[in-house]
Motif scaffolding. Structure first.
Motif, mmCIF file in Angstrom:
data_model
loop_
_atom_site.group_PDB
_atom_site.id
_atom_site.type_symbol
_atom_site.label_atom_id
_atom_site.label_comp_id
_atom_site.label_asym_id
_atom_site.label_seq_id
_atom_site.Cartn_x
_atom_site.Cartn_y
_atom_site.Cartn_z
ATOM 1 N N MET A 70 -5.987 13.110 1.860
ATOM 2 C CA MET A 70 -5.828 11.367 1.846
ATOM 3 C C MET A 70 -4.708 11.431 3.281
ATOM 4 S SD MET A 70 -4.798 8.878 0.322
ATOM 5 C CE MET A 70 -5.003 9.812 -1.484
ATOM 6 N N THR A 71 -5.511 10.648 4.052
ATOM 7 C CA THR A 71 -5.017 10.524 5.369
ATOM 8 C C THR A 71 -3.721 9.171 5.577
ATOM 9 O OG1 THR A 71 -7.124 10.488 5.545
ATOM 10 C CG2 THR A 71 -6.173 11.002 7.555
ATOM 11 N N ILE A 72 -2.621 9.606 6.438
ATOM 12 C CA ILE A 72 -1.256 8.713 6.148
ATOM 13 C C ILE A 72 -1.559 8.086 8.312
ATOM 14 C CG2 ILE A 72 1.297 8.547 6.193
ATOM 15 C CD1 ILE A 72 0.961 11.238 5.085
ATOM 16 N N LYS A 73 -0.893 6.632 7.260
ATOM 17 C CA LYS A 73 -1.414 5.981 8.613
ATOM 18 C C LYS A 73 -1.050 6.156 9.972
ATOM 19 C CE LYS A 73 -0.794 0.940 9.215
ATOM 20 N NZ LYS A 73 -1.405 0.470 9.993
ATOM 21 N N ALA A 74 -1.011 5.577 10.966
ATOM 22 C CA ALA A 74 -0.416 6.770 12.033
ATOM 23 C C ALA A 74 0.791 6.069 12.529
ATOM 24 C CB ALA A 74 -2.158 6.976 13.265
ATOM 25 N N TYR A 75 1.601 6.545 13.382
ATOM 26 C CA TYR A 75 2.818 5.533 14.057
ATOM 27 C C TYR A 75 2.144 4.963 14.819
ATOM 28 C CZ TYR A 75 8.025 4.231 14.698
ATOM 29 O OH TYR A 75 8.839 3.359 14.719
ATOM 30 N N ILE A 115 22.781 -2.948 -7.785
ATOM 31 C CA ILE A 115 22.147 -2.514 -6.202
ATOM 32 C C ILE A 115 20.839 -2.267 -6.395
ATOM 33 C CG2 ILE A 115 22.727 -1.586 -3.728
ATOM 34 C CD1 ILE A 115 24.272 -4.025 -4.328
ATOM 35 N N ILE A 116 19.524 -2.554 -6.205
ATOM 36 C CA ILE A 116 18.023 -1.574 -6.172
ATOM 37 C C ILE A 116 17.746 -1.362 -4.922
ATOM 38 C CG2 ILE A 116 15.732 -2.392 -6.064
ATOM 39 C CD1 ILE A 116 16.601 -4.654 -7.965
ATOM 40 N N GLN A 117 17.652 -0.068 -4.925
ATOM 41 C CA GLN A 117 17.270 0.825 -3.473
ATOM 42 C C GLN A 117 15.869 0.783 -3.521
ATOM 43 O OE1 GLN A 117 19.251 4.470 -3.732
ATOM 44 N NE2 GLN A 117 18.153 5.345 -2.124
ATOM 45 N N MET A 118 15.031 0.595 -3.408
ATOM 46 C CA MET A 118 13.363 0.888 -3.086
ATOM 47 C C MET A 118 13.095 1.183 -1.410
ATOM 48 S SD MET A 118 11.302 -2.571 -3.789
ATOM 49 C CE MET A 118 11.493 -3.375 -2.452
ATOM 50 N N GLN A 119 12.172 1.678 -1.756
ATOM 51 C CA GLN A 119 11.374 2.557 -0.555
ATOM 52 C C GLN A 119 9.400 2.438 -1.179
ATOM 53 O OE1 GLN A 119 10.654 6.102 0.345
ATOM 54 N NE2 GLN A 119 9.551 4.500 2.002
ATOM 55 N N LEU A 120 8.907 1.940 -0.490
ATOM 56 C CA LEU A 120 7.494 1.921 -0.534
ATOM 57 C C LEU A 120 7.122 2.554 0.539
ATOM 58 C CD1 LEU A 120 6.883 -2.181 -0.765
ATOM 59 C CD2 LEU A 120 7.708 0.156 -2.200
ATOM 60 N N ASN A 121 5.410 3.961 -0.422
ATOM 61 C CA ASN A 121 5.055 4.508 0.968
ATOM 62 C C ASN A 121 3.829 4.628 1.045
ATOM 63 O OD1 ASN A 121 7.404 7.220 1.687
ATOM 64 N ND2 ASN A 121 7.634 6.607 -0.293
ATOM 65 N N GLY A 122 3.334 3.373 2.303
ATOM 66 C CA GLY A 122 1.425 3.472 2.089
ATOM 67 C C GLY A 122 1.598 1.955 1.466
ATOM 68 N N ALA A 123 -0.034 1.293 1.809
ATOM 69 C CA ALA A 123 -0.657 -0.334 1.916
ATOM 70 C C ALA A 123 -0.174 0.033 0.194
ATOM 71 C CB ALA A 123 -1.072 -0.146 2.549
ATOM 72 N N GLU A 124 -1.398 0.710 0.179
ATOM 73 C CA GLU A 124 -1.062 0.788 -1.672
ATOM 74 C C GLU A 124 -0.023 0.177 -2.509
ATOM 75 O OE1 GLU A 124 -2.740 4.665 -3.486
ATOM 76 O OE2 GLU A 124 -4.117 3.105 -5.298
#
Ligand code: AMP
Length: 143
Positions: free
Chosen positions: A1-6, A87-96
């Motif tokens: 699985m490749t992660i998007k480059a910064y 208070i909702i704490q949310m954090q998304l990892n990856g475009a998917e």
């Protein structure tokens, strides 16, 4: 699985550099907190590290800890200003997962999960965001 480059020219890197404006509520040497311009509820705040990380897997421990410490300050201020227990704490990892800005960030959203608005869809009134930022900043400074 490749992660998007910064990418150095992402929106949040530009905000950290001061090349793009934001409604800032808090800043220290490792983090920055500001209003989300397309809020999913009133008072939606983003906390970002001053580290080049696309997502959680790349976040260094000292920045992970600093982001959470800033998130706690923001959350206390949101409770005070908006009188919301939830208070909702949310954090998304990856475009998917739905991530749209590829610089790590934590969302803090005063809301009920079932009432949450659409993600990154409708731009807020800038004067309202400025007023909310002012109130949150004052609440953090008074704590
Ligand atoms: P995510 O989809 O988890 O990467 O979230 C990115 C968030 O950044 C969304 O909630 C957007 O509304 C928000 N956003 C995008 N551009 C800006 C900006 N210039 N200032 C503040 N928030 C932004």
């Amino acid at each position: 699985m490749t992660i998007k480059a910064y990418e150095d020219d992402n929106i949040f890197a530009k905000i950290i550099a001061g090349d793009l404006p934001c409604h800032k509520i808090y800043e220290d040497d490792k983090t920055l907190a500001f209003m989300d311009i397309m809020p999913q509820a009133k008072g939606h705040v983003l906390v970002i590290p001053k580290q080049k990380a696309v997502e959680l897997s790349q976040l260094e421990p000292e920045y992970a800890s600093a982001v959470l410490m800033t998130a706690k300050k923001v959350m206390a201020a949101q409770r005070k200003v908006f009188q919301r227990e939830g208070i909702i704490q949310m954090q998304l990892n990856g475009a998917e997962a739905g991530q749209t800005v590829f610089h790590y960030h934590v969302h803090l959203i005063p809301s009920n999960f079932h009432e949450l608005g659409q993600h990154a869809t409708t731009q807020a009134d800038m004067a309202e965001l400025a007023e909310q930022a002012k109130q949150l900043k004052e609440a953090i400074e008074a704590a």
